[in-house]
Design a protein around this motif. Structure first.
Motif, PDB file in Angstrom:
ATOM      1  N   SER A 173      67.197  43.262  50.059  1.00 20.58           N
ATOM      2  CA  SER A 173      67.022  41.806  50.118  1.00 20.58           C
ATOM      3  C   SER A 173      67.075  41.306  51.561  1.00 20.58           C
ATOM      4  N   GLU A 174      67.965  41.923  52.369  1.00 22.96           N
ATOM      5  CA  GLU A 174      68.045  41.517  53.777  1.00 22.96           C
ATOM      6  C   GLU A 174      66.731  41.835  54.500  1.00 22.96           C
ATOM      7  N   ARG A 177      63.988  39.424  53.296  1.00 20.18           N
ATOM      8  CA  ARG A 177      64.177  38.099  53.904  1.00 20.18           C
ATOM      9  C   ARG A 177      63.523  38.023  55.281  1.00 20.18           C
ATOM     10  N   GLU A 178      63.735  39.081  56.085  1.00 18.80           N
ATOM     11  CA  GLU A 178      63.141  39.078  57.429  1.00 18.80           C
ATOM     12  C   GLU A 178      61.620  39.156  57.344  1.00 18.80           C
ATOM     13  N   ARG A 181      60.213  35.738  56.535  1.00 20.04           N
ATOM     14  CA  ARG A 181      60.697  34.586  57.317  1.00 20.04           C
ATOM     15  C   ARG A 181      59.582  33.577  57.635  1.00 20.04           C
ATOM     16  N   ARG A 186      62.503  32.086  51.096  1.00 21.22           N
ATOM     17  CA  ARG A 186      63.844  32.505  51.508  1.00 21.22           C
ATOM     18  C   ARG A 186      64.432  33.466  50.480  1.00 21.22           C
ATOM     19  N   CYS A 188      68.152  34.987  49.148  1.00 18.46           N
ATOM     20  CA  CYS A 188      69.617  34.885  49.219  1.00 18.46           C
ATOM     21  C   CYS A 188      70.228  35.980  48.346  1.00 18.46           C
ATOM     22  N   ALA A 227      72.004  29.130  47.998  1.00 17.64           N
ATOM     23  CA  ALA A 227      70.601  29.570  48.118  1.00 17.64           C
ATOM     24  C   ALA A 227      69.701  28.394  48.479  1.00 17.64           C
ATOM     25  N   GLU A 231      71.100  29.561  52.721  1.00 16.26           N
ATOM     26  CA  GLU A 231      72.004  30.628  53.165  1.00 16.26           C
ATOM     27  C   GLU A 231      71.478  31.992  52.741  1.00 16.26           C
ATOM     28  N   ASP A 232      71.775  33.006  53.572  1.00 14.26           N
ATOM     29  CA  ASP A 232      71.286  34.367  53.327  1.00 14.26           C
ATOM     30  C   ASP A 232      72.152  35.122  52.335  1.00 14.26           C
ATOM     31  N   LEU A 233      73.461  34.802  52.377  1.00 13.46           N
ATOM     32  CA  LEU A 233      74.425  35.606  51.614  1.00 13.46           C
ATOM     33  C   LEU A 233      75.472  34.685  51.021  1.00 13.46           C
TER      34      LEU A 233
END
Ligand SMILES: NC(=O)c1ccc[n+]([C@@H]2O[C@H](COP(=O)([O-])OP(=O)(O)OC[C@H]3O[C@@H](n4cnc5c(N)ncnc54)[C@H](OP(=O)(O)O)[C@@H]3O)[C@@H](O)[C@H]2O)c1
Length: 266
Positions: A173-174, A177-178, A181, A186, A188, A227, A231-233
């Protein structure tokens, strides 16, 4: 074979459509309620028809516009059925919440149980995330919420496959997300600790002491707020935030030993 029972089309005039996988119990049921209250037309996905139908009725009685999709997310036909149900809709939000655990997955678990965890928590979540990301990118925006766990931050002896599957969800997921971008989409990652749901019973796990168990409903509400704020996390609860901070910054060997101790290995 997945069966599509689109019980109500929804007028799609409000905040758009949100898909929630694993909506037949626990955290997913709470996600569905909170997203409905926020004005989303929610597509409820899971395998148990009776539970989804009960939730659908409850939401309709409150004036919402849910749709039920009976689908096994491990199956290509099940995943296709979800996308069929949202083909003509303004898709805005996608929650990959369906998941399961298996105790003693690392050494003693039945092969089928291990496979089921991997196919649900990793394979289905990845394929649904990618397909949802494509749909949301076409609209130049939207949110994907992937449910991991505090287990994502440390190895989980006695639930080795489960913990590793959630580490995958976090890393995947990280990265996604990038990649997304610039697209306006997005991602989360939501990391609950122990929750009061059907999860432990179905995994063959004893419920942890009450002090360590949190309710699903406030977790779902706070996770959606996080979310939607971008926010990412989201790690649920102060104690869980402290535990995951320890797992992130302490030497790996300490983390392994503490985790083994917490899981009652020695
Ligand atoms: N409870 C906890 O302590 C805890 C802690 C950290 C993270 N989590 C995560 O939170 C998420 C939700 O779990 P929960 O605690 O709410 O447990 P739960 O009450 O057992 O709910 C799991 C949901 O996933 C659905 N599901 C499982 N396999 C599926 C499949 N192949 N296809 C479609 N739906 C499927 C189940 O529906 P059907 O059986 O009707 O298909 C059910 O709605 C999971 O990803 C879990 O790993 C839970």
């Amino acid at each position: 074979m997945a069966i599509l029972t689109s019980t109500m089309k929804g007028d799609a005039t409000r905040r758009g459509t949100a898909v929630v996988t694993g909506a037949s119990s626990g955290l997913g049921e709470s996600f569905a309620r909170h997203l409905s209250r926020r004005g989303y037309d929610v597509v409820l996905v899971a395998r148990r028809a009776d539970k989804l139908e009960a939730l659908r009725r409850e939401l309709v009685q409150c004036g919402h516009h849910p749709t039920v999709v009976l689908a096994d997310v491990r199956e290509p036909a099940g995943r296709a059925a979800i996308f069929d149900a949202v083909a003509e809709r303004p898709l805005n939000l996608w929650v990959n919440n369906a998941g399961l655990g298996c105790v003693r997955a690392g050494v003693e678990c039945e092969e089928d149980d291990v496979t089921s965890v991997l196919r649900t928590n990793i394979e289905a979540l990845s394929l649904l995330s990618i397909a949802a990301a494509k749909r949301l990118s076409e609209r130049r925006g939207g949110v994907i919420v992937n449910v991991a766990s505090t287990a994502a931050f440390s190895p989980t002896p006695t639930m080795a496959t489960y913990g590793a599957s959630k580490a995958f969800v976090l890393s995947f997921s990280e990265a996604l997300r990038e990649e997304l971008r610039a697209s306006g989409v997005r991602v989360c990652v939501v990391c609950p600790g122990a929750l009061e749901t059907e999860f432990h019973g179905r995994a063959g796990l004893e419920m942890p002491p009450k002090l360590l168990v949190r309710a699903a409903d406030p977790c779902a509400r706070a996770a959606i707020e996080a979310a939607l704020r971008g926010e990412d996390l989201y790690v649920d609860g102060a104690l869980n935030r402290a535990v995951t901070a320890f797992a992130r910054f302490a030497p790996r060997r300490w983390v392994q030993r503490v985790s083994a101790r917490a899981m009652g290995v020695w």
